[in-house]
Design an enzyme around this catalytic site. Structure first.
Site, short mmCIF file in Angstrom:
data_model
loop_
_atom_site.label_atom_id
_atom_site.label_comp_id
_atom_site.label_asym_id
_atom_site.label_seq_id
_atom_site.Cartn_x
_atom_site.Cartn_y
_atom_site.Cartn_z
N LYS A 190 0.82 -1.22 0.00
CA LYS A 190 0.00 0.00 0.00
C LYS A 190 0.85 1.27 0.00
CE LYS A 190 -2.70 0.12 3.51
NZ LYS A 190 -1.88 0.91 4.46
N THR A 194 3.90 1.56 -1.00
CA THR A 194 4.62 1.61 -2.28
C THR A 194 3.73 2.20 -3.38
OG1 THR A 194 5.93 -0.32 -1.64
CG2 THR A 194 5.83 0.19 -3.99
N ARG A 231 2.20 8.30 7.08
CA ARG A 231 2.57 8.14 8.48
C ARG A 231 4.06 7.84 8.65
NH1 ARG A 231 -0.98 3.42 10.48
NH2 ARG A 231 -0.44 2.67 8.41
N LYS A 250 6.86 -6.64 10.20
CA LYS A 250 6.26 -5.85 9.14
C LYS A 250 7.29 -5.05 8.35
CE LYS A 250 2.48 -2.51 8.40
NZ LYS A 250 3.21 -1.33 7.94
N ALA A 285 -3.67 1.32 12.88
CA ALA A 285 -5.07 1.30 12.42
C ALA A 285 -5.88 0.19 13.06
CB ALA A 285 -5.13 1.17 10.90
N PHE A 300 -3.63 -0.53 7.20
CA PHE A 300 -4.23 -1.85 7.01
C PHE A 300 -5.32 -1.84 5.94
CE2 PHE A 300 -2.58 -2.47 11.48
CZ PHE A 300 -1.53 -3.27 11.08
N PHE A 342 3.37 -8.41 -9.57
CA PHE A 342 4.45 -9.33 -9.22
C PHE A 342 4.81 -10.13 -10.47
CE2 PHE A 342 3.26 -8.21 -5.00
CZ PHE A 342 4.29 -8.59 -4.15
N TRP A 351 7.07 -0.52 -8.03
CA TRP A 351 8.22 -1.08 -7.30
C TRP A 351 9.39 -1.27 -8.26
CZ3 TRP A 351 11.91 -4.77 -7.13
CH2 TRP A 351 12.55 -5.00 -5.90
#
Length: 557
Positions: A72, A74, A95, A106, A274, A302, A382, A410
């Site tokens: 998210k 990214t 954030r 994480k 969150a 999240f 991906f 990415w």
């Protein structure tokens, strides 16, 4: 293939004073520098731009997170870079990472690959010291409470009913329940206490909702720290320490400015979780970005059932505008996992699992539309994604009338997000948002929780444990029941069972406890076994971290 940190360290950063000129920020009067590449924005500049017109707001959210990863942050960063690439003056408002997840499982929150905010090492570690200031302010209040007890307890505080906890910005399960004041009379009054993670502190939530220093002080003064023997609440204002706490936070409240790999100016400020708080960056950062840029891209923590719902029901009423579009991030890998595929089989083509897992994404799209805001689906690409899986997903999105674009930010940076950026702009221009909140604050606590559970989670019933029922009566008696609800729930499922993936229905959710956060301005409803102090995994990310002799960071991601 280079790692995130290797990509970040290969970039030649621009001085932050040059980066922010493109949005009208001048070094001499507007910035407080933290070295060459980080700065805080002055309150003088924040007040100056309040008269500027407000730009478009894009909220990035996601499906329920899985171990397969969604990306998210990214996508948030890559989308902003792509918007700038197609000629839209854009800023980011996201954030700050918490050291607990950074050193846990994480990782950081600076994006990934060629869609990162920099310097990522600083951002993921101590940055400008905001987390430490929040930790210090929180624990200063704890020390002042215990000192008040020790010095005679003039307020008649019942030490058994103190609800304020200490915090540390680490995942440390051993500190969840502690006893303080042991030893002798000079060490204070013995009582039970505990630690939360810093990002679960009410002071973090307050910092992210306050509009200036005076509002910060008012919110700090409204914190409920516990109850007297007669069950009446005790506030920070009763201790008369809100000024001291605000003093500790006087710099932390100022938004931090950094840059992306492509030189997009980015506010990185605040970091409430969150799943146990409201999961959004600061109102000050988002509001200021909206007045400096034509487009602001922000994110909520999240999945959309947690972060986006709280952004729209708790944060948006404090902003000068509501989102013009919501981007929901998913990956084919995560959809297959929601469709029942094991993590070690996600690289194998499985069209039927994509179809089954789409139920999770579909529900998030439906939920966002309940708020009157158009949605766009972003598929974080991906290499294992197959043509058949992509075609199936596009077909399913077409069936529910939601725009979908693949994004390879990415790997390809801004260029990999151009199609997504163009689709988001087209959607904003074509489908004006008509924002509406999910519930009215005047509803009862039970009704507000039931609205969230039945309309967003799709549960059938809410059960309130005896402790929660008692707390509701207390909240009503004290006149706090007209505040919004901040649900503390597992992020992995719509339900309160983290193993229930996909789109479960007709389940029951149990509310075990309600905690008033008067300073932040909401009531936290705790479900299931959600922890306000996480633990570390068997093999924490910290085991891969190191620092070279020249001070170069190793192993951050």
């Amino acid at each position: 293939m280079k790692t995130d940190i290797e990509i970040a360290q290969s970039v030649e950063l621009q001085p932050i004073v040059d980066v922010v000129k493109k949005v009208g920020i001048d070094y001499d009067d507007d910035l407080e520098l933290y070295g060459k590449y980080k700065a805080k924005l002055s309150f003088d500049k924040i007040r100056e731009v309040e008269k500027n017109p407000v730009g478009k707001l894009i909220l990035v959210t996601a499906i329920n997170p899985t171990p397969a990863g969604e990306g998210k942050s990214t996508i948030t960063i890559g989308l902003a870079d792509a918007l700038n690439k197609i000629g839209k003056k854009t800023m980011i408002a996201i954030r700050e990472p918490s050291l607990g997840p950074v050193m846990g499982i994480k990782g950081g929150a600076a994006g990934g690959g060629h869609a990162q905010v920099l310097p990522m090492e600083d951002i993921n570690l101590h940055f400008t010291g905001d987390m430490h200031a929040i930790t210090t302010a929180n624990n200063a209040l704890s020390a002042l409470i215990d000192n008040h007890l020790h010095q005679g307890n003039a307020l008649g505080i019942d030490q058994r009913r103190i609800i304020w906890k200490r915090v540390v910005d680490l995942n440390d399960r051993a500190l969840r329940h502690v006893t303080v004041g042991l030893g002798s009379p000079v060490n204070g009054i013995p009582r039970e206490d505990g630690f939360d993670i810093t990002v679960a502190s009410e002071i973090m939530a307050i910092l992210c909702l306050a509009t200036d220093i005076e509002d910060l002080k008012k919110r700090l003064a409204n914190i409920v720290i516990g109850y007297r023997y007669d069950r009446t609440p005790v506030y920070v204002r009763d201790l008369e320490v809100e000024g001291a706490l605000a003093l500790v936070l006087k710099d932390a409240i100022k938004p931090n400015l950094v840059q992306t790999i492509y030189g997009t100016p980015a506010f990185v400020h605040g970091g409430p979780f969150a799943n146990i708080a409201h999961g959004c960056n600061s109102v000050l950062a988002t509001s200021t970005a909206l007045r400096l840029a034509d487009y602001t891209v922000t994110e909520a923590g999240f999945g959309a059932d947690l972060g986006a719902e709280k952004f729209l029901d708790i944060k948006t009423p404090n902003l000068p505008t509501s989102p013009d579009a919501v981007v929901i991030v998913a990956t084919l890998r995560a959809l297959k996992m929601n469709g029942g595929v094991a993590k070690d089989a996600l690289t194998e083509e499985n069209v039927e699992a994509v179809r089954a897992g789409f139920a999770n994404l579909k529900r998030h799209v439906e939920n966002i539309r309940k708020f009157g805001i158009p949605a766009v689906v972003a598929i974080n690409e991906f290499v294992s994604d197959t043509e058949a899986e992509i075609a199936t997903l596009k077909e399913l999105c077409a069936e529910i009338g939601v725009a979908v674009e693949l994004a390879s930010v990415w790997a390809d940076g801004a260029e990999g997000g151009v199609s997504l950026a163009e689709t988001v702009v087209k959607t904003i221009n074509k489908e004006p948002a008509h924002y509406t909140r999910l519930y009215d604050n005047d509803l009862s606590i039970e009704e507000k929780i039931e609205k969230i559970v039945t309309e967003i989670y799709r549960g059938s019933k809410v059960n309130f444990e005896k402790k929660a029922q008692t707390q509701i009566r207390e909240i009503v008696k004290n006149g706090w029941d007209k505040l919004p609800i901040c649900m503390a729930k597992t992020q992995y499922s719509f339900s309160d069972n983290p193993a229930a993936l996909g789109a479960p229905e007709n389940f029951e959710i149990t509310i075990r406890e309600l905690v008033p956060k008067l300073g932040a301005g909401f009531i936290v409803a705790l479900t299931g076994d959600v922890m306000t102090m996480p633990g570390l995994p068997k093999r924490p990310a910290a085991l891969n971290m190191d620092v070279a002799a020249d001070g170069t960071a190793i192993g951050l991601f």
